[in-house]
Design a protein around this motif. Structure first.
Motif, PDB file in Angstrom:
ATOM      1  N   ASP A  13       0.799  -1.231   0.000  1.00 40.13           N
ATOM      2  CA  ASP A  13       0.000   0.000   0.000  1.00 40.13           C
ATOM      3  C   ASP A  13       0.833   1.283   0.000  1.00 40.13           C
ATOM      4  OD1 ASP A  13      -2.331  -1.534   0.041  1.00 40.13           O
ATOM      5  OD2 ASP A  13      -2.319  -1.614   2.230  1.00 40.13           O
ATOM      6  N   HIS A  14       2.029   1.260   0.552  1.00 39.39           N
ATOM      7  CA  HIS A  14       2.822   2.490   0.579  1.00 39.39           C
ATOM      8  C   HIS A  14       4.302   2.117   0.458  1.00 39.39           C
ATOM      9  CE1 HIS A  14       3.734   6.678   1.489  1.00 39.39           C
ATOM     10  NE2 HIS A  14       4.717   6.233   2.237  1.00 39.39           N
ATOM     11  N   TYR A  15       4.981   2.800  -0.435  1.00 38.49           N
ATOM     12  CA  TYR A  15       6.384   2.488  -0.680  1.00 38.49           C
ATOM     13  C   TYR A  15       7.195   3.777  -0.711  1.00 38.49           C
ATOM     14  CZ  TYR A  15       4.536  -2.005  -2.220  1.00 38.49           C
ATOM     15  OH  TYR A  15       3.882  -3.211  -2.271  1.00 38.49           O
ATOM     16  N   ASP A  16       8.391   3.721  -0.137  1.00 39.21           N
ATOM     17  CA  ASP A  16       9.335   4.834  -0.195  1.00 39.21           C
ATOM     18  C   ASP A  16      10.498   4.442  -1.086  1.00 39.21           C
ATOM     19  OD1 ASP A  16       7.890   6.444   1.550  1.00 39.21           O
ATOM     20  OD2 ASP A  16       8.817   5.514   3.314  1.00 39.21           O
ATOM     21  N   VAL A  17      10.851   5.320  -2.005  1.00 40.06           N
ATOM     22  CA  VAL A  17      12.045   5.151  -2.826  1.00 40.06           C
ATOM     23  C   VAL A  17      13.052   6.193  -2.351  1.00 40.06           C
ATOM     24  CG1 VAL A  17      13.013   5.210  -5.143  1.00 40.06           C
ATOM     25  CG2 VAL A  17      10.685   4.324  -4.778  1.00 40.06           C
ATOM     26  N   ASN A  18      14.126   5.722  -1.736  1.00 41.43           N
ATOM     27  CA  ASN A  18      15.124   6.614  -1.159  1.00 41.43           C
ATOM     28  C   ASN A  18      16.168   6.978  -2.214  1.00 41.43           C
ATOM     29  OD1 ASN A  18      16.935   7.977   0.409  1.00 41.43           O
ATOM     30  ND2 ASN A  18      17.116   6.399   1.997  1.00 41.43           N
ATOM     31  N   PHE A  19      16.221   8.260  -2.553  1.00 42.39           N
ATOM     32  CA  PHE A  19      17.188   8.717  -3.556  1.00 42.39           C
ATOM     33  C   PHE A  19      18.551   9.037  -2.944  1.00 42.39           C
ATOM     34  CE2 PHE A  19      14.047   8.297  -6.456  1.00 42.39           C
ATOM     35  CZ  PHE A  19      14.099   9.063  -7.608  1.00 42.39           C
ATOM     36  N   GLY A  20      18.636   9.066  -1.645  1.00 43.41           N
ATOM     37  CA  GLY A  20      19.909   9.359  -1.009  1.00 43.41           C
ATOM     38  C   GLY A  20      20.181  10.858  -0.939  1.00 43.41           C
ATOM     39  N   ASP A  21      21.453  11.190  -0.709  1.00 44.87           N
ATOM     40  CA  ASP A  21      21.866  12.589  -0.528  1.00 44.87           C
ATOM     41  C   ASP A  21      22.577  13.105  -1.772  1.00 44.87           C
ATOM     42  OD1 ASP A  21      20.901  12.594   2.086  1.00 44.87           O
ATOM     43  OD2 ASP A  21      22.802  11.781   2.866  1.00 44.87           O
ATOM     44  N   ASP A  58      24.386  18.697 -12.905  1.00 47.34           N
ATOM     45  CA  ASP A  58      25.166  19.003 -14.102  1.00 47.34           C
ATOM     46  C   ASP A  58      24.846  20.418 -14.575  1.00 47.34           C
ATOM     47  OD1 ASP A  58      26.794  17.656 -16.493  1.00 47.34           O
ATOM     48  OD2 ASP A  58      25.185  18.891 -17.368  1.00 47.34           O
ATOM     49  N   LYS A  59      25.905  21.174 -14.870  1.00 50.30           N
ATOM     50  CA  LYS A  59      25.710  22.576 -15.229  1.00 50.30           C
ATOM     51  C   LYS A  59      25.012  22.733 -16.570  1.00 50.30           C
ATOM     52  CE  LYS A  59      29.499  24.562 -12.537  1.00 50.30           C
ATOM     53  NZ  LYS A  59      29.668  23.371 -11.669  1.00 50.30           N
ATOM     54  N   THR A  60      25.104  21.723 -17.456  1.00 53.02           N
ATOM     55  CA  THR A  60      24.479  21.827 -18.778  1.00 53.02           C
ATOM     56  C   THR A  60      23.043  21.302 -18.765  1.00 53.02           C
ATOM     57  OG1 THR A  60      26.625  21.556 -19.861  1.00 53.02           O
ATOM     58  CG2 THR A  60      24.655  21.154 -21.201  1.00 53.02           C
ATOM     59  N   SER A  61      22.865  20.077 -18.292  1.00 51.61           N
ATOM     60  CA  SER A  61      21.527  19.452 -18.320  1.00 51.61           C
ATOM     61  C   SER A  61      20.673  19.822 -17.129  1.00 51.61           C
ATOM     62  CB  SER A  61      21.674  17.938 -18.375  1.00 51.61           C
ATOM     63  OG  SER A  61      22.236  17.438 -17.155  1.00 51.61           O
ATOM     64  N   GLY A  62      21.311  20.205 -16.008  1.00 50.50           N
ATOM     65  CA  GLY A  62      20.579  20.504 -14.795  1.00 50.50           C
ATOM     66  C   GLY A  62      20.149  19.263 -14.020  1.00 50.50           C
ATOM     67  N   TYR A  63      20.662  18.069 -14.401  1.00 44.57           N
ATOM     68  CA  TYR A  63      20.278  16.823 -13.732  1.00 44.57           C
ATOM     69  C   TYR A  63      21.387  16.297 -12.840  1.00 44.57           C
ATOM     70  CZ  TYR A  63      16.223  16.207 -16.830  1.00 44.57           C
ATOM     71  OH  TYR A  63      15.033  16.364 -17.480  1.00 44.57           O
ATOM     72  N   THR A  64      20.983  15.487 -11.853  1.00 44.31           N
ATOM     73  CA  THR A  64      21.941  14.682 -11.088  1.00 44.31           C
ATOM     74  C   THR A  64      22.026  13.303 -11.745  1.00 44.31           C
ATOM     75  OG1 THR A  64      20.231  13.750  -9.640  1.00 44.31           O
ATOM     76  CG2 THR A  64      21.253  15.835  -8.957  1.00 44.31           C
ATOM     77  N   ALA A  65      22.883  12.448 -11.192  1.00 46.09           N
ATOM     78  CA  ALA A  65      22.908  11.051 -11.614  1.00 46.09           C
ATOM     79  C   ALA A  65      21.571  10.401 -11.269  1.00 46.09           C
ATOM     80  CB  ALA A  65      24.050  10.317 -10.927  1.00 46.09           C
ATOM     81  N   GLU A  66      21.181   9.420 -12.077  1.00 44.86           N
ATOM     82  CA  GLU A  66      19.884   8.778 -11.849  1.00 44.86           C
ATOM     83  C   GLU A  66      19.945   7.770 -10.719  1.00 44.86           C
ATOM     84  OE1 GLU A  66      20.120   5.064 -15.041  1.00 44.86           O
ATOM     85  OE2 GLU A  66      18.964   6.839 -15.569  1.00 44.86           O
ATOM     86  N   ARG A  67      18.794   7.492 -10.137  1.00 47.99           N
ATOM     87  CA  ARG A  67      18.630   6.428  -9.152  1.00 47.99           C
ATOM     88  C   ARG A  67      17.621   5.436  -9.719  1.00 47.99           C
ATOM     89  NH1 ARG A  67      22.628   8.367  -7.484  1.00 47.99           N
ATOM     90  NH2 ARG A  67      23.061   9.154  -5.355  1.00 47.99           N
ATOM     91  N   ARG A  68      17.907   4.148  -9.574  1.00 50.45           N
ATOM     92  CA  ARG A  68      17.059   3.098 -10.146  1.00 50.45           C
ATOM     93  C   ARG A  68      16.163   2.479  -9.073  1.00 50.45           C
ATOM     94  NH1 ARG A  68      19.061   0.788 -15.042  1.00 50.45           N
ATOM     95  NH2 ARG A  68      19.892   2.514 -16.270  1.00 50.45           N
TER      96      ARG A  68
END
Length: 372
Positions: free
Chosen positions: A241-249, A256-266
């Protein structure tokens, strides 16, 4: 002088040998009248059945076989047997027409065995005519359904009583099967017999009376699940019924200064015991104006969001998070629709959407899974 005379008695003995055999009486047997018999309903518990994929022919569904009495009227009710110079009591079982029979056959049963349709393609059953327990002068009768519409199988001729008073020993034996034609369908939850004639019996010569064996829709009742997966989890978690996906710190410098993204989390969506022709997933949560990014709902960080993507059919696809579009996959072939375990990989990346201020980030999204 007197002469003596002797009387010679000649004795003749003849030995007679008496030999022979007591022959069993031959019988001509036949049904008393031509009639249609509607069998009593034989599968009525509405048991849930669970077809599986990957079948190459007809396979059993694990349902207990059942029987239906053919002549419930008792001894002498349906069959007449008269002494005759020659036995004439062979039983012929003729299969129904093509509208009642499936195109698949049960190939592991001697010369093969025909299969009867239900209202659900791929869910079928077969029948066997039986007369057991010293039915015909100590003999037994077993006639499997012929493999082709209108085809017939015929028993041997029996002597020594024929089928006289055998009515209580006659029944019809049923078994349930699945063929490769089965597919789960939305709204397809009830399995029923197709009403009509499932076989014709004749006893004796070609002019003898016939018995038509009929069933009704209520003769066969089973339940099916609509397309669905029985259970699910996130990252193989036992939670429900309820799940947490922890992306970390993350640090501000991780963007990234160009894309504006961090590394992905799976993370993964894990589905179990699935019967489905297709699956589609929509995601809905608090989002940016373009519907592409989840925004921070309850954390203290500012200027960041989360973009999601899923891998289906071997390619990654971005997911709208406003519920306006879905991602999905289709399953085809004999075994594709059945997935004991189906895992969908997801990825999430933090995205800069404004001036970043360090803090916590939390967002809730609802994943809606639709099956067909």
């Amino acid at each position: 002088m007197m002469k003596r005379r002797y009387l010679l008695l000649l004795l003749f003995c003849t030995l007679f040998s008496f030999a022979g055999q007591v022959l069993a009486t031959n019988y001509k047997c036949y049904f008393k009248s031509s009639q249609t018999i509607i069998l009593p309903n034989f599968w009525t518990a509405n048991q849930l059945i669970s077809p599986i994929g990957g079948t190459s022919g007809a396979v059993g569904l694990g349902v207990t076989e059942t029987t239906a009495a053919l002549f419930p009227g008792g001894q002498g009710s349906e069959i007449t047997c008269d002494p005759s110079p020659q036995s004439n009591n062979a039983v012929t079982y003729t299969a129904p027409d093509a509208g009642m029979m499936d195109s698949h056959i049960l190939s592991d049963s001697g010369n093969g065995q025909g299969l009867l349709k239900t209202n659900v393609p791929g869910i079928v059953y077969t029948m066997e005519i039986r007369c057991a327990n010293d039915c015909a002068g100590g003999n037994q009768l077993y006639l499997n359904m012929p493999t082709q519409p209108g085809a017939s199988v015929t028993s041997d001729e029996y002597v020594g009583g024929g089928y006289k008073n055998s009515e209580p020993n006659w029944d019809v034996f049923f078994s349930l099967y699945q063929t490769p034609d089965y597919r789960p369908q939305a709204g397809q939850t009830n399995v029923m017999a197709i009403p009509g004639t499932i076989g014709i019996l004749k006893m004796g010569d070609s002019t003898a009376n016939i018995i038509r064996i009929n069933v009704t829709t209520g003769s066969v009742l089973f339940k099916l699940n609509e397309p669905t997966c029985l259970t699910y989890s996130i990252n193989n978690s036992n939670m429900r019924d309820h799940y947490d996906v922890n992306f970390g710190d993350f640090f501000v410098s991780d963007f990234d200064k160009t894309s504006g993204y961090t590394a992905e989390r799976r993370f993964t969506l894990d589905l179990y015991n699935c019967s489905m022709n297709s699956i589609s997933i929509t995601v809905n949560g608090a989002h940016t104006a373009d519907g592409n990014t989840l925004i921070n709902q309850s954390g203290t960080a500012e200027g960041v969001g989360v973009d999601l993507a899923a891998q289906l059919v071997n390619s990654w696809e971005a997911i709208k998070v406003d519920g306006s579009a879905s991602v999905g996959a289709n399953f085809s072939g004999n075994d594709g629709w059945y997935q004991p375990y189906y895992q969908i990989p997801f990825s999430g990346k933090l995205k800069k959407i404004g001036e970043i201020k360090a803090g916590s980030f939390s967002s809730t999204a609802t994943f809606t899974i639709s099956y067909n």
